[in-house]
Design an enzyme around this catalytic site. Structure first.
Site, short mmCIF file in Angstrom:
data_model
loop_
_atom_site.label_atom_id
_atom_site.label_comp_id
_atom_site.label_asym_id
_atom_site.label_seq_id
_atom_site.Cartn_x
_atom_site.Cartn_y
_atom_site.Cartn_z
N GLU A 46 1.71 -22.87 1.50
CA GLU A 46 0.81 -21.26 1.13
C GLU A 46 1.38 -19.64 2.10
O GLU A 46 1.30 -19.34 0.99
CB GLU A 46 -0.58 -21.95 2.28
N TYR A 129 -7.57 -16.75 3.90
CA TYR A 129 -7.15 -17.48 2.58
C TYR A 129 -6.01 -19.19 3.30
O TYR A 129 -6.33 -19.81 3.29
CB TYR A 129 -6.36 -17.27 1.49
N ASP A 147 -8.35 -18.85 -4.27
CA ASP A 147 -6.81 -17.41 -4.16
C ASP A 147 -7.37 -17.04 -5.61
O ASP A 147 -8.92 -17.05 -5.98
CB ASP A 147 -5.99 -18.41 -3.80
#
Length: 366
Positions: A46, A129, A147
């Site tokens: 990520e 996020y 996203d």
């Protein structure tokens, strides 16, 4: 009256059949059988994927996890080694925060990642996020993961005409309304996969989209126009120099950029101030017979950069001497390009071994 199918059911059924096979993922079938993702690999992927494509990240991820297979291994790595391994991936503050985060998890949490969004947000470099993505994907916590792919899907699904970035809060609310409390990890990845492979920025494949019957933008023929965006202002152009000093052994002079600021902590060539002025005066790091190798161009988030590359043979490099090819491989893209251009110019300028002018010849490249 026919009962409407939950949109989460539709997209999860699609994901079960069409999910991407990625090195940091486990398949939906494996998850259903009880296998759980490695939080370290989820976190690492990520962070790497922020503002970067899967295609660009995959090789870096595989090299990182081969060299540092656990968060404890990464925590004990030398900072220079981590930055060199990240070279070319861009957005280098991510690499600094990555290393800080690994050290925090190893030292303060015994190598175990928090399993909630709130806990994850306490870690260096982990924002809203990333915390939601790790909580959902690694720990199956219900979370709203948004996203760029998810924003695009939501904008089209609801035909949101408000331009970005003003539309972001509304799109997040839409995503939150759709996120189910069951299979949250698979659902988060399903919507991201839909945006990456079907609901693409250009020429979306609406005909094979599981949400096509409920997509307002598809029905009205405006899918490719969404999300709307405010026209970006033209980026300014900055100019400067990069200096390649080469010693008789083929080593080049390198510097370590300051920890804070653009390309912070990265290995680089000596380089003066980058300015928007059209005329820039060179300020080389040492006295030598500097010659022009050419120009390299690179685009950062907020400006375009044009660097004139100067190279010179030197008798000795006092500090930061590294073999040319090794130095280029450990540098961010703009300096790697400058280094290779200078090395190429030096190699072309080298006279035959029996010819005159050996005292001023560029040494062989490493």
């Amino acid at each position: 009256m026919k009962e409407e199918v939950d949109p989460a059911v539709e997209i999860l059924a699609w994901y079960d059949r069409h999910h991407r096979d990625l090195p940091w993922r486990i398949s939906p079938a494996a998850r259903a059988a009880g296998e759980r993702p490695d939080p370290y690999r989820v976190w690492l992927s990520e962070v790497m994927l922020q503002q970067t494509t899967v295609a660009a990240v995959t090789g870096y991820f595989l090299r990182f996890t081969e060299r540092w297979p656990t968060v404890d291994a990464l925590a004990t790595a030398e900072s220079e080694a981590v930055m060199a391994a990240w070279a070319g991936l861009g957005y280098y503050a991510r690499a600094r925060n990555l290393h800080r985060c690994a050290k925090t998890v190893a030292a303060e949490r015994g190598g175990v990642f928090p399993d909630t969004e709130d806990g994850l947000r306490t870690l260096p470099g982990v924002g809203t996020y990333t915390a939601a993505a790790i909580a959902a994907i690694a720990f199956d916590r219900p979370a709203t993961v948004v996203d760029g792919n998810v924003e695009r899907v939501m904008a089209r699904l609801y035909a949101e005409e408000t331009p970005m970035p003003a539309a972001k809060p509304r799109l997040r609310r839409r995503a939150e309304e759709l996120s189910p409390p069951w299979r949250p990890g698979d659902y988060a990845q399903a919507v991201m996969d839909l945006g990456a492979t079907v609901c693409t920025p250009r020429k979306p494949a609406c005909a094979i989209c599981p949400w096509r019957p409920r997509c307002r933008a598809s029905r009205t023929g405006i899918a490719e126009m969404l999300p709307r965006k405010v026209p970006k202002a033209a980026k300014p152009v900055r100019r400067g120099f990069a200096y390649l000093a080469i010693d008789p052994a083929g080593a080049v002079m390198t510097v370590r950029r300051p920890e804070t600021g653009l390309l912070g902590g990265m290995l680089a060539l000596p380089s003066g101030v980058w300015t928007e002025a059209t005329a820039v005066t060179p300020t080389p790091p040492c006295s030598a017979d500097w010659q022009e190798a050419g120009e390299v161009r690179h685009t950062f988030t907020h400006f375009h950069l044009r660097l004139t590359v100067l190279w010179a043979p030197v008798a000795r490099i006092e500090t930061g001497a590294r073999a040319g090819a090794d130095a280029a491989a450990a540098m961010p893209t703009v300096f790697a390009k400058a280094c290779r251009l200078g090395l190429s110019a030096a190699a072309k300028a080298r006279p035959p071994s029996s010819g005159a002018g050996r005292d001023h010849a560029a040494p062989p490249t490493a």
